[in-house]
Design a protein around this motif. Structure first.
Motif, PDB file in Angstrom:
ATOM      1  N   CYS A 169       0.854  -1.194   0.000  1.00  0.00           N
ATOM      2  CA  CYS A 169       0.000   0.000   0.000  1.00  0.00           C
ATOM      3  C   CYS A 169       0.888   1.241   0.000  1.00  0.00           C
ATOM      4  CB  CYS A 169      -0.920   0.000   1.218  1.00  0.00           C
ATOM      5  SG  CYS A 169      -1.996   1.441   1.263  1.00  0.00           S
ATOM      6  N   SER A 170       0.787   2.022  -1.055  1.00  0.00           N
ATOM      7  CA  SER A 170       1.639   3.205  -1.189  1.00  0.00           C
ATOM      8  C   SER A 170       0.925   4.497  -0.791  1.00  0.00           C
ATOM      9  CB  SER A 170       2.138   3.317  -2.634  1.00  0.00           C
ATOM     10  OG  SER A 170       1.041   3.383  -3.536  1.00  0.00           O
ATOM     11  N   LEU A 171      -0.287   4.373  -0.260  1.00  0.00           N
ATOM     12  CA  LEU A 171      -1.018   5.578   0.144  1.00  0.00           C
ATOM     13  C   LEU A 171      -0.290   6.306   1.271  1.00  0.00           C
ATOM     14  CD1 LEU A 171      -4.737   4.336   0.259  1.00  0.00           C
ATOM     15  CD2 LEU A 171      -3.639   5.721  -1.511  1.00  0.00           C
ATOM     16  N   PRO A 172      -0.422   7.622   1.347  1.00  0.00           N
ATOM     17  CA  PRO A 172       0.162   8.364   2.468  1.00  0.00           C
ATOM     18  C   PRO A 172      -0.436   7.886   3.800  1.00  0.00           C
ATOM     19  CG  PRO A 172      -0.538   9.844   0.727  1.00  0.00           C
ATOM     20  CD  PRO A 172      -1.083   8.499   0.383  1.00  0.00           C
ATOM     21  N   PRO A 173       0.320   7.981   4.877  1.00  0.00           N
ATOM     22  CA  PRO A 173      -0.173   7.514   6.187  1.00  0.00           C
ATOM     23  C   PRO A 173      -1.517   8.111   6.581  1.00  0.00           C
ATOM     24  CG  PRO A 173       2.163   8.037   6.308  1.00  0.00           C
ATOM     25  CD  PRO A 173       1.705   8.471   4.953  1.00  0.00           C
ATOM     26  N   GLU A 174      -1.720   9.378   6.275  1.00  0.00           N
ATOM     27  CA  GLU A 174      -2.965  10.036   6.665  1.00  0.00           C
ATOM     28  C   GLU A 174      -4.168   9.433   5.935  1.00  0.00           C
ATOM     29  OE1 GLU A 174       0.419  12.352   7.746  1.00  0.00           O
ATOM     30  OE2 GLU A 174      -0.189  11.574   5.771  1.00  0.00           O
ATOM     31  N   GLU A 175      -3.978   9.021   4.677  1.00  0.00           N
ATOM     32  CA  GLU A 175      -5.078   8.397   3.935  1.00  0.00           C
ATOM     33  C   GLU A 175      -5.388   7.002   4.473  1.00  0.00           C
ATOM     34  OE1 GLU A 175      -5.299   8.525  -0.301  1.00  0.00           O
ATOM     35  OE2 GLU A 175      -4.135  10.390  -0.418  1.00  0.00           O
ATOM     36  N   ILE A 176      -4.335   6.267   4.813  1.00  0.00           N
ATOM     37  CA  ILE A 176      -4.545   4.950   5.423  1.00  0.00           C
ATOM     38  C   ILE A 176      -5.308   5.112   6.742  1.00  0.00           C
ATOM     39  CG2 ILE A 176      -3.404   2.955   6.466  1.00  0.00           C
ATOM     40  CD1 ILE A 176      -1.121   3.364   4.475  1.00  0.00           C
ATOM     41  N   ALA A 177      -4.915   6.088   7.530  1.00  0.00           N
ATOM     42  CA  ALA A 177      -5.585   6.338   8.813  1.00  0.00           C
ATOM     43  C   ALA A 177      -7.049   6.690   8.613  1.00  0.00           C
ATOM     44  CB  ALA A 177      -4.865   7.457   9.565  1.00  0.00           C
TER      45      ALA A 177
ATOM     46  N   LEU B 299      15.509   3.142   8.776  1.00  0.00           N
ATOM     47  CA  LEU B 299      15.016   3.343  10.139  1.00  0.00           C
ATOM     48  C   LEU B 299      13.832   4.291  10.225  1.00  0.00           C
ATOM     49  CD1 LEU B 299      18.432   3.668  12.029  1.00  0.00           C
ATOM     50  CD2 LEU B 299      16.979   1.647  11.827  1.00  0.00           C
ATOM     51  N   GLU B 300      13.577   5.051   9.158  1.00  0.00           N
ATOM     52  CA  GLU B 300      12.481   6.020   9.214  1.00  0.00           C
ATOM     53  C   GLU B 300      11.143   5.287   9.104  1.00  0.00           C
ATOM     54  OE1 GLU B 300      13.425   8.656   6.049  1.00  0.00           O
ATOM     55  OE2 GLU B 300      14.892   9.781   7.227  1.00  0.00           O
ATOM     56  N   ASP B 301      10.186   5.704   9.891  1.00  0.00           N
ATOM     57  CA  ASP B 301       8.912   4.992   9.959  1.00  0.00           C
ATOM     58  C   ASP B 301       7.809   5.960  10.363  1.00  0.00           C
ATOM     59  OD1 ASP B 301       7.094   2.913   9.922  1.00  0.00           O
ATOM     60  OD2 ASP B 301       7.945   1.835  11.619  1.00  0.00           O
ATOM     61  N   VAL B 302       6.577   5.511  10.223  1.00  0.00           N
ATOM     62  CA  VAL B 302       5.396   6.220  10.735  1.00  0.00           C
ATOM     63  C   VAL B 302       4.583   5.214  11.524  1.00  0.00           C
ATOM     64  CG1 VAL B 302       3.268   7.437  10.149  1.00  0.00           C
ATOM     65  CG2 VAL B 302       5.349   7.853   8.810  1.00  0.00           C
ATOM     66  N   VAL B 303       4.109   5.610  12.694  1.00  0.00           N
ATOM     67  CA  VAL B 303       3.356   4.702  13.564  1.00  0.00           C
ATOM     68  C   VAL B 303       1.931   5.220  13.742  1.00  0.00           C
ATOM     69  CG1 VAL B 303       3.167   3.746  15.889  1.00  0.00           C
ATOM     70  CG2 VAL B 303       5.398   3.859  14.769  1.00  0.00           C
ATOM     71  N   LEU B 304       0.957   4.338  13.497  1.00  0.00           N
ATOM     72  CA  LEU B 304      -0.453   4.644  13.732  1.00  0.00           C
ATOM     73  C   LEU B 304      -0.851   4.075  15.088  1.00  0.00           C
ATOM     74  CD1 LEU B 304      -2.038   3.613  10.301  1.00  0.00           C
ATOM     75  CD2 LEU B 304      -0.905   5.763  10.897  1.00  0.00           C
ATOM     76  N   ASP B 305      -1.554   4.849  15.871  1.00  0.00           N
ATOM     77  CA  ASP B 305      -2.117   4.366  17.134  1.00  0.00           C
ATOM     78  C   ASP B 305      -3.599   4.077  16.879  1.00  0.00           C
ATOM     79  OD1 ASP B 305      -2.817   3.727  19.690  1.00  0.00           O
ATOM     80  OD2 ASP B 305      -2.100   5.583  20.605  1.00  0.00           O
ATOM     81  N   VAL B 306      -3.930   2.781  16.784  1.00  0.00           N
ATOM     82  CA  VAL B 306      -5.284   2.366  16.401  1.00  0.00           C
ATOM     83  C   VAL B 306      -6.043   1.881  17.630  1.00  0.00           C
ATOM     84  CG1 VAL B 306      -6.644   0.930  14.840  1.00  0.00           C
ATOM     85  CG2 VAL B 306      -4.341   1.638  14.176  1.00  0.00           C
ATOM     86  N   ALA B 307      -7.225   2.446  17.858  1.00  0.00           N
ATOM     87  CA  ALA B 307      -8.075   2.016  18.973  1.00  0.00           C
ATOM     88  C   ALA B 307      -8.871   0.790  18.523  1.00  0.00           C
ATOM     89  CB  ALA B 307      -9.012   3.147  19.390  1.00  0.00           C
ATOM     90  N   ILE B 308      -8.587  -0.349  19.109  1.00  0.00           N
ATOM     91  CA  ILE B 308      -9.250  -1.596  18.740  1.00  0.00           C
ATOM     92  C   ILE B 308     -10.402  -1.859  19.703  1.00  0.00           C
ATOM     93  CG2 ILE B 308      -8.957  -4.055  18.271  1.00  0.00           C
ATOM     94  CD1 ILE B 308      -7.266  -2.232  16.471  1.00  0.00           C
ATOM     95  N   THR B 309     -11.611  -1.988  19.179  1.00  0.00           N
ATOM     96  CA  THR B 309     -12.763  -2.266  20.031  1.00  0.00           C
ATOM     97  C   THR B 309     -12.702  -3.713  20.529  1.00  0.00           C
ATOM     98  OG1 THR B 309     -14.028  -2.766  18.026  1.00  0.00           O
ATOM     99  CG2 THR B 309     -14.238  -0.542  18.931  1.00  0.00           C
ATOM    100  N   PRO B 310     -13.325  -3.995  21.678  1.00  0.00           N
ATOM    101  CA  PRO B 310     -13.220  -5.333  22.272  1.00  0.00           C
ATOM    102  C   PRO B 310     -13.701  -6.465  21.380  1.00  0.00           C
ATOM    103  CG  PRO B 310     -14.054  -3.775  23.894  1.00  0.00           C
ATOM    104  CD  PRO B 310     -14.038  -3.055  22.570  1.00  0.00           C
ATOM    105  N   ASN B 311     -14.589  -6.169  20.418  1.00  0.00           N
ATOM    106  CA  ASN B 311     -15.123  -7.227  19.557  1.00  0.00           C
ATOM    107  C   ASN B 311     -14.221  -7.543  18.368  1.00  0.00           C
ATOM    108  OD1 ASN B 311     -15.749  -4.679  18.342  1.00  0.00           O
ATOM    109  ND2 ASN B 311     -17.181  -5.726  16.984  1.00  0.00           N
ATOM    110  N   ARG B 312     -13.070  -6.872  18.246  1.00  0.00           N
ATOM    111  CA  ARG B 312     -12.191  -7.099  17.103  1.00  0.00           C
ATOM    112  C   ARG B 312     -10.782  -7.517  17.539  1.00  0.00           C
ATOM    113  NH1 ARG B 312     -13.358  -5.311  12.062  1.00  0.00           N
ATOM    114  NH2 ARG B 312     -11.734  -6.843  11.580  1.00  0.00           N
ATOM    115  N   PRO B 313     -10.661  -8.600  18.303  1.00  0.00           N
ATOM    116  CA  PRO B 313      -9.322  -9.046  18.705  1.00  0.00           C
ATOM    117  C   PRO B 313      -8.458  -9.464  17.520  1.00  0.00           C
ATOM    118  CG  PRO B 313     -10.962 -10.723  19.229  1.00  0.00           C
ATOM    119  CD  PRO B 313     -11.707  -9.488  18.835  1.00  0.00           C
ATOM    120  N   ASP B 314      -9.091  -9.764  16.378  1.00  0.00           N
ATOM    121  CA  ASP B 314      -8.301 -10.125  15.195  1.00  0.00           C
ATOM    122  C   ASP B 314      -7.430  -8.977  14.718  1.00  0.00           C
ATOM    123  OD1 ASP B 314     -11.041  -9.083  14.495  1.00  0.00           O
ATOM    124  OD2 ASP B 314     -10.159  -9.025  12.483  1.00  0.00           O
TER     125      ASP B 314
END
Length: 474
Positions: free
Chosen positions: A14-22, A152-167
């Motif tokens: 996926c080559s989309l910018p991080p903001e679009e993925i988010a 070494l350069e990276d971007v990190v997304l902090d994703v809130a996972i709801t309890p019903n989506r442990p996958d």
């Protein structure tokens, strides 16, 4: 759930910018709370090669190094004992900034000029090794910025996972979502492993005395391991998602937990008395010292992983000091199991032990992913520790977990709920991309079977919700 985009791209192109993925993840029900650049806090550090090393004339423990970046030679005073001509190392040039806010300046050390600094992993903030100068791959291009050379350069997304989506408490879970939302190809890691030597069943065994609390327990044996540092690619990925590198064996178990969402545990087999595993409930008041060196008084029926004599781990929560992997460890007993979520939640709360493993087990791991995660970890241990995987694996499964049942989906009913006209073929495409099995029964009726990692999909309305979020809530 911290998601490294560099790591994520190991599985999905996926080559989309991080903001679009988010944005796409958020609109599909996985709220991204932040998008942050990540990487070591240094600048002005480049790849260099040591041309010569001579003793410092005025200091027994220092050396004078001639260092080249390909187009320029630098004279650097260094006190590390592990350097020699031909080594490729990080050079912090004059003006470079390294972690802690230190700026490298021209200096004179015991009467000798020094135009830069050769750096250890710890000094650059990319590892814990402070015993000597970091040794780089000799194929790296001289003069290249170290962050680019080591990717070494990276971007990190902090994703809130709801309890019903442990996958989605895994890189693969997020990768599946990104693949579905963007149309990018999804790649699963190779979980095949070569087996050699004697069969595991002739060496060890597993007995489950509490099948209600531990429906499934699998294990592999890896012999002739060499415990040491993990390769930089693994350390970088773990540190990007907030996990500290420990050693190659332990790091692999953490890597697989983040990759598959399946917590694993590695035991030093030499410390397992009678050479076997017994899964049982604790006796009231039984004592146990965990890896964090804390002593616990166990409540009755707390699920424990034991050897033939004593407890060696609190199931699904934390291992014990009495079986931890050490530098001298030679043989690994590798655990991959499915534990009753309610049991793990109760034990975790009662003992005040909230771990990454418990967080996943108490929400429910994929019962069908236990073996693939075990095999993937064994493969990596063989590759990164030089070990050999014993033939066969143990799979004690006394309390079979029923596979997901087929669900009837009425297209007309889905249209009524969503207020949208729906195309039967596009619905089938969405559901199949979600790795569901779909059978067209005719007359606008589909028979849909979810995969084992989607325990939250049990009713027709759940399928309607999946269609809605993928088609786009907006």
């Amino acid at each position: 759930m911290l998601v490294s985009l560099k790591w994520l791209r190991d599985y999905v192109d996926c080559s989309l910018p991080p903001e679009e993925i988010a944005e796409k993840l958020t609109m599909a029900g996985l709220e991204v709370e932040s998008v942050s650049p990540a990487g070591p806090d240094f600048s002005g550090v480049v790849v260099a090669r040591i041309e010569s090393v001579t003793p410092h004339p005025n200091a027994d423990r220092l050396s004078l190094c001639e260092v080249t970046t390909g187009d320029e030679v630098y004279r650097v005073v260094c006190g590390a004992p592990n350097i020699g001509a031909g080594d490729v190392v990080p050079l912090a040039k004059v003006g470079a900034v390294i972690p802690g806010g230190y700026t490298i300046r021209h200096s004179t050390i015991r009467g000798e000029a020094s135009d830069g600094m050769l750096c250890s992993e710890e000094e650059l903030g990319i590892g814990d090794d402070a015993t000597g100068i970091m040794q780089l791959d000799r194929s790296l291009p001289l003069g290249e910025d170290l962050q680019q050379a080591l990717d070494l350069e990276d971007v990190v997304l902090d994703v809130a996972i709801t309890p019903n989506r442990p996958d989605c408490l895994s890189m693969l879970g997020i990768a599946r979502e990104v693949s579905l939302l963007t149309g990018a190809d999804l790649r699963y890691p190779d979980s095949s492993c070569d087996e050699t030597g004697d069969d595991i069943h002739g060496t060890t065994s597993v007995e489950i005395q509490s099948p209600r609390l531990c429906p499934r327990y699998t294990a592999r044996l890896i012999r002739n391991v060499h415990v040491g540092p993990s390769p930089s690619w693994m350390r970088v990925r773990l540190e990007a998602v907030g996990l500290r590198s420990i050693n190659n064996v332990v790091d692999i178990t953490n890597f697989i937990m983040m990759e598959y969402g399946q917590p694993l545990h590695a035991f030093d087999f030499s410390f397992l008395e009678e050479g076997r595993i017994v899964v049982r409930g604790a006796s009231e008041g039984e004592n146990f010292q965990s890896l964090d060196e804390k002593m616990h008084i166990l409540a009755k029926d707390t699920l424990m992983i034991c050897d033939g004599v004593k407890p060696v781990a609190i199931a699904g929560i934390m291992g014990g000091l009495n079986s931890e992997v050490r530098d001298e460890t030679d043989t690994i007993m590798l655990e991959s199991a499915y534990f009753n979520p309610t049991s793990i939640r109760k034990a975790s709360r009662t003992m005040g032990m909230s771990t990454d493993a418990a967080f996943r087990f108490e929400r429910g791991v994929d019962p069908g992913g236990v073996i693939p995660a075990l095999n993937r970890a064994a493969k990596l241990m063989a590759e990164l520790s030089g070990g050999s995987v014993a033939k066969g694996h143990i799979d004690e499964y006394p309390r079979k977990i029923a596979p997901p049942e087929a669900i009837t989906l009425r297209i007309e009913k889905a249209e009524e709920i969503l207020g949208l006209p729906l195309d039967a073929s596009s619905i089938q495409q969405i559901l199949r991309h979600l790795e569901m099995t779909v059978r067209d029964e005719g007359d606008g009726i589909l028979l849909v079977t979810p995969p084992t990692f989607r325990g939250d999909v049990t009713r027709e309305i759940d399928l309607v919700e999946e269609i809605a979020r993928i088609e786009g809530y907006e």
